[in-house]
Design an enzyme around this catalytic site. Structure first.
Site, PDB file in Angstrom:
ATOM      1  N   HIS A 172       0.808  -1.236   0.000  1.00  0.00           N
ATOM      2  CA  HIS A 172       0.000   0.000   0.000  1.00  0.00           C
ATOM      3  C   HIS A 172       0.841   1.285   0.000  1.00  0.00           C
ATOM      4  CE1 HIS A 172      -3.927  -2.090   1.509  1.00  0.00           C
ATOM      5  NE2 HIS A 172      -3.298  -2.797   0.595  1.00  0.00           N
ATOM      6  N   TYR A 277     -12.747  10.676   3.441  1.00  0.00           N
ATOM      7  CA  TYR A 277     -13.332   9.597   2.637  1.00  0.00           C
ATOM      8  C   TYR A 277     -13.526   8.300   3.424  1.00  0.00           C
ATOM      9  CZ  TYR A 277     -13.404  13.055  -0.845  1.00  0.00           C
ATOM     10  OH  TYR A 277     -13.722  14.224  -1.497  1.00  0.00           O
TER      11      TYR A 277
HETATM   12 CA   LIG Z   1     -14.304   5.634   1.360  1.00  0.00          CA
END
Ligand SMILES: [Ca+2]
Ligand SMILES: [Ca+2]
Length: 398
Positions: A172, A277
């Protein structure tokens, strides 16, 4: 309104609903989760019926991660292991360009994205992201350099950004690069995957799980949302992302990212300044073990919903909003490479919502790592393989 008109309208609505055939028909990984709005997942399948052909420009590229078309029609390609090369439009694969700093190529790490300076034609400057070996582990960094006139080496190489903290695994790293109309460089990062690291996606003193906005010469861009707030890192543009390997600006200057979710949770997000988010507290999908994500919900006030999500996942790679003339039917579409699903995904986006999904190139059975539009309006694609290929999609000669 007469009853007849009402009946006709009802019939039309029913027909429209009946014509919506999602391409995804497999069982969801998290079937109990419900989308926040209609069309947020399993959107209507569409067919553009565009006649195209795939020209294999080059073969034998070693795990190519990015392709960037140069103004004259040649292609700049990164290979995960640390080489950057120019492939000519006729398919001649050049020697590795010298001057690229060492990378840590373990796992998902290595030499990752490359972007041209907005004024590349005059400054020959390029920007690239990579997994940098650091004391105690590694982390994503961004460098810039000037391509020599003979295109064999990089000069005046400078690392302009170093993500923190350092961590020791191979997972990641993000890290797509895209220039905004404001001339700033937008960088995507991942959360490093391991459970103890995930909460950092919500922490402003960490770069993990963020998008960033930096100046091309290095340093945080002016006007970033959290600059000056306590321990907040000034480069941060948005928070709460899992692993973004895909980003693109649309013709209206809006910044879109597609992020790798867990099993059943890949997301398309429209990123706006300072917004959250959700990851890791708000997400669709489940752990790869099949267990629920611990303490995670699919919606929460103060967090942004994805514009679209895939369950099961496609594993998204590079992206491109199509603006060329070679394929008029594709103008405005968002193309996304799919690794796991081995195809090119085309999304039709209208009024900020996905209104259609088309799958292309599935017949070739290759993991697609990046897709970019060339100056000729063709789409250029690299495949994720030890013997990776570079493709050019052109209109089929009739
Ligand atoms: Ca999201
Ligand atoms: Ca790129």
């Amino acid at each position: 309104m007469t009853r007849t008109i009402v009946a006709i309208l009802a019939l039309a609505a029913a027909n429209a609903a009946a014509q919506c055939n999602p391409l995804e028909t497999r069982e969801a990984n998290a079937p109990d989760q419900k989308p926040a709005f209609q069309g947020q997942t399993r959107g209507c399948g569409v067919k553009s019926d565009v006649a195209y052909e795939v020209v294999v420009v080059a073969k034998g590229l070693d795990k190519p991660w990015a392709v960037e078309p140069l103004p004259g029609g040649d292609l700049l390609v990164t290979e995960k292991g640390g080489q950057m090369r120019i492939v000519t439009s006729t398919g001649n694969v050049g020697q590795p360009i010298t001057g690229v700093p060492p990378v840590d190529a373990k796992g998902q790490g290595g030499l990752l994205d490359v972007a041209l300076s907005p004024s590349f034609a005059s400054d020959r400057t390029i920007f690239w992201s990579f997994t940098e070996p650091r004391q105690g582990g590694n982390a994503t960094s961004v460098a810039r350099g000037m391509l020599s006139a003979d295109r064999t080496r990089l000069e005046q190489v400078l690392v302009i950004f170093r993500a923190l903290p350092v961590y020791n695994n191979g997972l990641h790293f993000g890290s797509r690069l895209a220039f905004g109309a404001d001339g700033m460089l937008y960088v995507t990062l991942g959360d490093r995957s391991d459970k103890p690291m995930r909460p950092q996606a919500q922490q402003l003193d960490s770069h993990m799980g963020k998008t960033l906005r930096i100046k091309p010469e290095g340093g945080a861009a002016e006007g970033n949302p959290f600059a000056g707030q306590g321990e907040a890192l000034p480069e941060i543009w948005s928070v709460g992302h899992r692993n973004i390997q895909s980003s693109a600006f649309d013709s209206q200057g809006r910044y879109w990212v597609i992020e790798h979710g867990t099993q059943g949770g890949d997301e398309l997000n429209l990123v706006e300044r300072g917004k959250n988010y959700g990851w890791p507290g708000v997400a669709y999908g489940e752990e790869y073990s099949g267990q629920p994500l611990p303490g995670t919900v699919t919606a929460r006030p103060g967090t942004e919903q994805p514009v679209y999500y895939w369950d099961p996942v496609i594993a998204p790679s590079g992206a491109q909003f199509y603006t060329g003339d070679a394929f008029p039917a594709w103008k405005g579409s968002l193309f996304v490479g799919a690794l796991r699903e081995k195809r090119l995904v085309r999304l039709v986006i209208q009024n900020g919502k996905v209104t259609g999904e088309e799958h292309l190139l599935a017949d070739r059975g290759q993991r697609i790592r990046d897709v970019r539009q060339g100056p000729d309006g063709a789409l250029y694609i690299v495949t994720d393989d030890k013997a990776g290929e570079l493709w050019r999609l052109v209109p089929k000669a009739r």
